[in-house]
Each structure stands twice: as structure tokens, then as C-alpha cells.
Scaffold this motif. Sequence first.
Motif, PDB file in Angstrom:
ATOM      1  N   LYS A  69     -42.332  30.272 -53.294  1.00  0.00           N
ATOM      2  CA  LYS A  69     -41.600  29.784 -52.121  1.00  0.00           C
ATOM      3  C   LYS A  69     -40.390  30.642 -51.753  1.00  0.00           C
ATOM      4  O   LYS A  69     -39.910  30.562 -50.626  1.00  0.00           O
ATOM      5  CB  LYS A  69     -41.133  28.336 -52.350  1.00  0.00           C
ATOM      6  N   TRP A  96     -37.994  34.310 -51.458  1.00  0.00           N
ATOM      7  CA  TRP A  96     -38.122  35.727 -51.146  1.00  0.00           C
ATOM      8  C   TRP A  96     -38.063  36.529 -52.436  1.00  0.00           C
ATOM      9  O   TRP A  96     -37.147  36.361 -53.249  1.00  0.00           O
ATOM     10  CB  TRP A  96     -37.009  36.172 -50.203  1.00  0.00           C
ATOM     11  N   ASN A 134     -45.408  37.166 -45.597  1.00  0.00           N
ATOM     12  CA  ASN A 134     -44.095  37.311 -44.975  1.00  0.00           C
ATOM     13  C   ASN A 134     -43.382  38.523 -45.559  1.00  0.00           C
ATOM     14  O   ASN A 134     -43.352  38.714 -46.778  1.00  0.00           O
ATOM     15  CB  ASN A 134     -43.252  36.063 -45.218  1.00  0.00           C
ATOM     16  N   CYS A 169     -42.487  36.999 -49.203  1.00  0.00           N
ATOM     17  CA  CYS A 169     -42.597  35.588 -49.563  1.00  0.00           C
ATOM     18  C   CYS A 169     -44.028  35.156 -49.303  1.00  0.00           C
ATOM     19  O   CYS A 169     -44.520  35.298 -48.187  1.00  0.00           O
ATOM     20  CB  CYS A 169     -41.621  34.741 -48.758  1.00  0.00           C
ATOM     21  N   ALA A 176     -45.255  32.135 -49.378  1.00  0.00           N
ATOM     22  CA  ALA A 176     -45.394  30.816 -48.769  1.00  0.00           C
ATOM     23  C   ALA A 176     -45.885  30.946 -47.332  1.00  0.00           C
ATOM     24  O   ALA A 176     -45.668  31.969 -46.672  1.00  0.00           O
ATOM     25  CB  ALA A 176     -44.056  30.080 -48.805  1.00  0.00           C
ATOM     26  N   ASP A 177     -46.540  29.899 -46.837  1.00  0.00           N
ATOM     27  CA  ASP A 177     -46.957  29.907 -45.435  1.00  0.00           C
ATOM     28  C   ASP A 177     -45.742  29.995 -44.520  1.00  0.00           C
ATOM     29  O   ASP A 177     -45.755  30.716 -43.518  1.00  0.00           O
ATOM     30  CB  ASP A 177     -47.762  28.646 -45.121  1.00  0.00           C
ATOM     31  N   GLU A 178     -44.699  29.243 -44.857  1.00  0.00           N
ATOM     32  CA  GLU A 178     -43.451  29.299 -44.109  1.00  0.00           C
ATOM     33  C   GLU A 178     -42.344  29.725 -45.059  1.00  0.00           C
ATOM     34  O   GLU A 178     -42.033  29.029 -46.014  1.00  0.00           O
ATOM     35  CB  GLU A 178     -43.129  27.930 -43.492  1.00  0.00           C
ATOM     36  N   ALA A 179     -41.752  30.865 -44.793  1.00  0.00           N
ATOM     37  CA  ALA A 179     -40.727  31.413 -45.672  1.00  0.00           C
ATOM     38  C   ALA A 179     -39.357  30.837 -45.333  1.00  0.00           C
ATOM     39  O   ALA A 179     -39.104  30.441 -44.190  1.00  0.00           O
ATOM     40  CB  ALA A 179     -40.689  32.933 -45.544  1.00  0.00           C
ATOM     41  N   PRO A 180     -38.453  30.796 -46.309  1.00  0.00           N
ATOM     42  CA  PRO A 180     -37.076  30.378 -46.010  1.00  0.00           C
ATOM     43  C   PRO A 180     -36.425  31.347 -45.030  1.00  0.00           C
ATOM     44  O   PRO A 180     -36.844  32.496 -44.897  1.00  0.00           O
ATOM     45  CB  PRO A 180     -36.385  30.444 -47.377  1.00  0.00           C
ATOM     46  N   ASN A 181     -35.397  30.885 -44.367  1.00  0.00           N
ATOM     47  CA  ASN A 181     -34.661  31.712 -43.417  1.00  0.00           C
ATOM     48  C   ASN A 181     -34.043  32.897 -44.156  1.00  0.00           C
ATOM     49  O   ASN A 181     -33.221  32.720 -45.058  1.00  0.00           O
ATOM     50  CB  ASN A 181     -33.582  30.871 -42.732  1.00  0.00           C
TER      51      ASN A 181
END
Length: 403
Positions: free
Chosen positions: A41, A43, A139, A150, A152-157
Amino acid sequence: MNSAESTLELVKQRKPRHALSRELYTNEDVFAEDLNQIWHKEWIFAGHTFEIEKPGEYFTLQVGHYPVVVVRDDQGIVRAFHNACRHRGSRICQNDKGKNAKLVCPYHKWTFGLDGNLLFAGNMGAEFNPKEHGLMPVNCEIVNSYIYICVADEAPNFAPFRDAVTPFIEPHFLDNCKVAYESNLVEKGNWKLVFENNRECYHCDGSHPELLNSFVENLSVAGVGGEEDPELTEHWNKCEAAGLPSRLVMGETGNYRMTRIPLSAKAVSYTMSGKPAVNGRLDKSGVEDIGALLYFLYPSTWNHFLGDHALSFRVLPLSSGETLVTTKWLVPKDAQEGVDYDLDNLTKVWLATNDQDRQLVEETFRGVQSPAYRPGPFSEIAENGVCQFVDWYCDTMKERLSK
């Protein structure tokens, strides 16, 4: 209880300002949740842009369960993909690094462009649509030569970290660097022990004679606040007046830190003599003794920038009891080995330090596997950095496992 519930319970049992329990280092369910909740999850530092300067150059890495390939495409764009063929899953790039005009799966020769699009798949019939079977992207962000990925499907900002780290790294002109030497060390210990060891120098006096020719830990920058040291403040003022951001910056969750610290008297680099290892400079400050810029981003990297060279460190978990630590010595691109630097002089301090740290981590991992082990308290003087890391780990796991 399932693995998430049992791991959450173990994390909640940790006493404040104490080390982690045996199970949090050794339990396979905990390791699975470490991968799921952190490594899959966050970077992760992958490598540097100057390692893949030309189209088709690539390198690979393994992030938990995910094999990843990072490649420069025909347009010069750095891209990251899941290194698994869209046919039957074989790894496409099977070497640590290389250069190919196209990405060809060794199994059935499915051929992908450097942009990930599927170009050729033999014997698939008229109904097959290659546009639906390109490589799965990962990502990917770049900041001053550092490539972060990253899975994950949606990476942290990524923006807060980029905004924080850029002013510190930019004056060192890393885009004009190369890797002079790379070390890959497998430490037989849990990844958390590897990072804990890095976050304190309580052990340095008895373990790192080479490093202590130049390095001096400043407890004011451990990452938990406290009073500034006058010598440190003077060093910050000197460096910042020369255009080098130096004052401590911490991430909101404690997942990153940047600061600059002075080295020991008369030392300007990590060498046995304390003298520069490389002719020439990474910066243009005009200040000979800029100390060391230190920055970390959990869970995968810590870094040291000096006046003459820099070091990047990457941590990757291989199993609950094995961790890969990759160290790269970075020098100006036009520096010539044997002319501008001697490789042994450049690498001696940290090759020794890394191996000493490996032994410390491995012996600690052997010890915490004992059923008799009980976590002890952290020193309120010398272990605030490692406590900060353990707090970050526990807070992150509690938040994500409670959802």
C-alpha cells in the motif's frame, strides 16, 4: 481469529515505548499482514532514473508478492509494470536489469511495447483483441532521480512527500549522477529489525569503528521533537545561508524525515580519514563541510547525502526472516574511477557498516525467536528514533487492520 484480527491483537498488546513482541517479528500471519497493509500500500523506493537512461533499459524488483519491472519507454518516460505476462503469468523480465527493444515473454513470446501495449500474440485466433491484454501498470512517481512505485490500485497522495523532500535533494544535482558501486546484502532477519537498527546509533560505539571516523548521531533529530542542539542550529544556519535546506522536516504520520547534521571534527565525508572520497562536488554551496543530509521514507529507504557523494539504501522483505538491503554509492556522472575516486576508499566505511549491521540484525532475530524473549523498554535518551519507527508501524497497522 483470522490473520488480520490476530495481528491487530498482537499490535494492541505492545506496551508504550517498548520493543515489539516475538510474534510481531516471527509469525507468518503477521508477515502476511505486513505485506498486505504496508508493503502493498505504501510508496516503495525502486531505483534511480540514471540507472535506465536509454529507451529499453529496465530493472526489476520484488515488492512482497508483486514482481515489478521499471523501464524507460521510447519517448523517454519511466514506467512501471507488473512483471507478469497477460497470457499465463510468466515473469517477462527475468534478469535484475537489462536492455530490450521490446518486452518479450520467454514462455510463449507474447511481445509488449515499452509502453506496455501488447504488440504480438501468436496463435490466438481472429476473436482475440490485443488491446485488452496490455501489461498491468504500477503507480510510478519520480522525484530528483528517485523512482518510487506503489502496487496498490490506488496509491497514497505522493505530493506531500515530493514537496517536502525536493528542496533538500535538489541542490545535490542527483540527475547528473551515476552508480559507482552497488551492494546487495541479504540479512537473515525480519524487515522491521533492519529498520529499527538503522534508526538508532545506541549500538554504534561498540559496533561501527569505521563509521565513527566521521558520523556523529545527533539525538535532537531522532524524529520525536525535543530541544535543539546549539551546534546543530549553527550548522543548519551555515548550510541554509548557502542555499541548502537543513532544518528537520517530518511527515504528518511520521513516515518520512529530512534533516542535515554535522559530521565529526574535520570530517567531510564517509571515509576512513574523513577526507573527500571523490574529486568534485555534488552541490554548489561553496561550503566544504556541509555534513550529511539524512532522509528516510518508511518502509523502504534511508539515504545519506554528502558534499562529494551520496548513498541510497533500499529495503525489501524476502520472507518473515530475510530482508534484502541494497546500497548504491552515487557520484557525479563525469567522475572516473581511478582518477577522481578510489573505489575501496569510497565504499570501505559503509561496506563494513552494512556487514556489521547485518550481524546485529541476524543475532537479534535469533534472540527474539526464543520463547523466553520479553520486549524491553526503549532508552529515553538514545532510542527515540527506533521508538518513533515502532510507533509508526503500530499506528499504521492499527488504523488499517481496524477497517
